[in-house]
Scaffold this motif. Structure first.
Motif, PDB file in Angstrom:
ATOM      1  N   VAL A  49       0.776  -1.416  -0.354  1.00 42.77           N
ATOM      2  CA  VAL A  49      -0.092  -0.150  -0.375  1.00 42.77           C
ATOM      3  C   VAL A  49       0.997   1.341   0.024  1.00 42.77           C
ATOM      4  N   MET A  50       0.430   2.205  -0.905  1.00 44.88           N
ATOM      5  CA  MET A  50       1.443   2.959  -0.528  1.00 44.88           C
ATOM      6  C   MET A  50       0.565   4.305   0.496  1.00 44.88           C
ATOM      7  N   ALA A 109       7.115   8.784  -3.734  1.00 41.97           N
ATOM      8  CA  ALA A 109       5.643   8.124  -2.882  1.00 41.97           C
ATOM      9  C   ALA A 109       6.198   6.335  -2.734  1.00 41.97           C
ATOM     10  N   ALA A 110       5.791   6.843  -0.953  1.00 40.39           N
ATOM     11  CA  ALA A 110       6.501   6.171  -0.092  1.00 40.39           C
ATOM     12  C   ALA A 110       5.481   4.578   0.089  1.00 40.39           C
ATOM     13  N   GLN A 111       6.426   3.551   0.348  1.00 42.17           N
ATOM     14  CA  GLN A 111       5.500   2.585   0.391  1.00 42.17           C
ATOM     15  C   GLN A 111       6.647   1.136   1.954  1.00 42.17           C
ATOM     16  N   GLU A 132      -4.865   7.669   1.482  1.00 40.40           N
ATOM     17  CA  GLU A 132      -3.353   7.249   1.506  1.00 40.40           C
ATOM     18  C   GLU A 132      -2.386   8.409   1.104  1.00 40.40           C
ATOM     19  N   GLY A 133      -2.233   9.305   2.140  1.00 43.18           N
ATOM     20  CA  GLY A 133      -1.189  10.613   1.816  1.00 43.18           C
ATOM     21  C   GLY A 133      -1.867  11.702   1.261  1.00 43.18           C
ATOM     22  N   PHE A 148      -5.013   7.721  -2.873  1.00 46.24           N
ATOM     23  CA  PHE A 148      -5.735   6.613  -2.117  1.00 46.24           C
ATOM     24  C   PHE A 148      -4.825   5.053  -2.440  1.00 46.24           C
ATOM     25  N   ALA A 149      -4.557   3.968  -2.001  1.00 46.73           N
ATOM     26  CA  ALA A 149      -4.128   2.604  -2.247  1.00 46.73           C
ATOM     27  C   ALA A 149      -5.760   1.846  -2.888  1.00 46.73           C
ATOM     28  N   SER A 150      -5.359   1.368  -3.661  1.00 42.91           N
ATOM     29  CA  SER A 150      -6.286   0.447  -4.222  1.00 42.91           C
ATOM     30  C   SER A 150      -6.009  -1.223  -5.014  1.00 42.91           C
TER      31      SER A 150
END
Length: 322
Positions: A62-63, A77-79, A285-286, A303-305
């Protein structure tokens, strides 16, 4: 995701200096909110614009957050890196183009959870601001750091200069306001989350002795996870929302944008958004700001998806200032 209440907390020079660890003289806890020059704010209920949808990052997790280097038109982007343990603090940072295609990556070992990161352009170099020095009891960073983007490299927490701006604080995350030259630092104290604002120029030199503004984060929606924040001018923006599994369902939407007026010391706007409601999983997210003028300013939220093992990143934005 950052839900400290649910998890019970689970209990310097700015450039990269290999093998060097720096710690600033931490400031005492500020006792009041200080004023910043008043600016316009983003309207939370303005038209939603889609930036990109369902793009893969370097890893399939997930981001957690993202940031723009506005002067150099770069997006990062970080995860959490997969397979290293939930609280290891190991992160992957992906550089993306504005269509969401991968342009490069870095690995950060022992840093934190990346609920928020920042980006700062200096000439043609991008410097990233992140948490670091992970507390493995909760997977969150105990300090913050700044380092140059170097594609394909791995950094360890021991290899960067780091600072703890508030001596008795924990769970630190940064946000960079490039337009107004400021650094926001969010941190935990026994009575809740707080945010300090510093000069970006002073912070990159390791000087956190002057606090431009400080406040305790107000209560948002009970039972909904905190998912990101951004600093822009005299306002701070918050982003929250829970994931829902399986098929899309509009009734499951909990994602909400909030605007906090630093000078007034209160929340002044909020909006429950249905952006991306058709996404499978859909977890807020973010949050980050792009732009160097009112005409170009955009407040992005992500958003994460996707399904486990194949999570995707999605970005939307507002660009109406009032």
């Amino acid at each position: 995701m950052d839900n400290l209440s649910r998890r019970g907390l689970l209990t310097g020079a700015g450039a990269l200096l290999a093998g060097s660890v720096g710690t600033s003289t931490a400031t005492a806890r500020p006792v009041r909110t200080l004023a910043l020059p008043a600016t316009k704010r983003f309207k939370m209920s303005a038209t939603t614009n889609e930036f990109f949808r369902s793009q893969p990052l370097h890893d399939a997790t997930v981001m957690q957050s993202f940031a723009f280097d506005t002067p150099n038109d770069r997006l990062f982007a970080a995860q959490v890196r997969p397979g290293t343990g939930t609280n290891s603090g190991d992160l992957t940072v992906t550089r993306l183009d504005y269509a969401g295609n991968e342009l490069g990556y870095m690995f950060l070992t022992g840093f934190g959870h990346a609920v928020s990161i920042g980006a700062e352009g200096s000439g043609t170099t991008t410097y990233l601001w992140t948490e670091t020095d992970v507390d493995t009891a909760n997977g969150r960073g105990r300090q913050i750091c700044r380092f140059p983007w170097r594609n394909g490299t791995t950094l360890t927490a021991a290899s960067v200069t780091k600072w703890k701006p508030v001596a008795n604080g924990s769970v630190f995350t940064p946000a960079v306001d490039q337009r107004y030259g400021r650094l926001g630092v969010r941190y935990f104290l026994p009575d809740g989350m707080h945010i300090n604002v510093y000069s970006l120029a002073a912070a990159r030199a390791g000087d956190f002795s002057t606090v431009l503004a400080s406040f305790k984060q107000p209560a948002l929606t009970s039972g909904v996870s905190f998912q990101g924040w951004a600093l822009y001018g005299s306002y701070v923006y918050f982003w929250e929302g829970n994931a829902y599994p399986g098929s899309p369902n509009q009734d499951d939407v909990t994602s909400k944008l909030w605007c906090y007026d630093i000078n007034a010391g209160q929340l002044v706007d909020s909006f429950r958004t249905l952006a991306g409601w058709s996404l499978t999983y859909r977890e807020a997210e973010g949050m980050a700001v792009y732009g160097s003028t009112d005409a170009t300013a955009r407040l992005y939220f992500g958003f994460a998806s996707g399904v486990a093992g194949d999570r995707r990143a999605n970005l939307f934005y507002r660009n109406t200032l009032v």
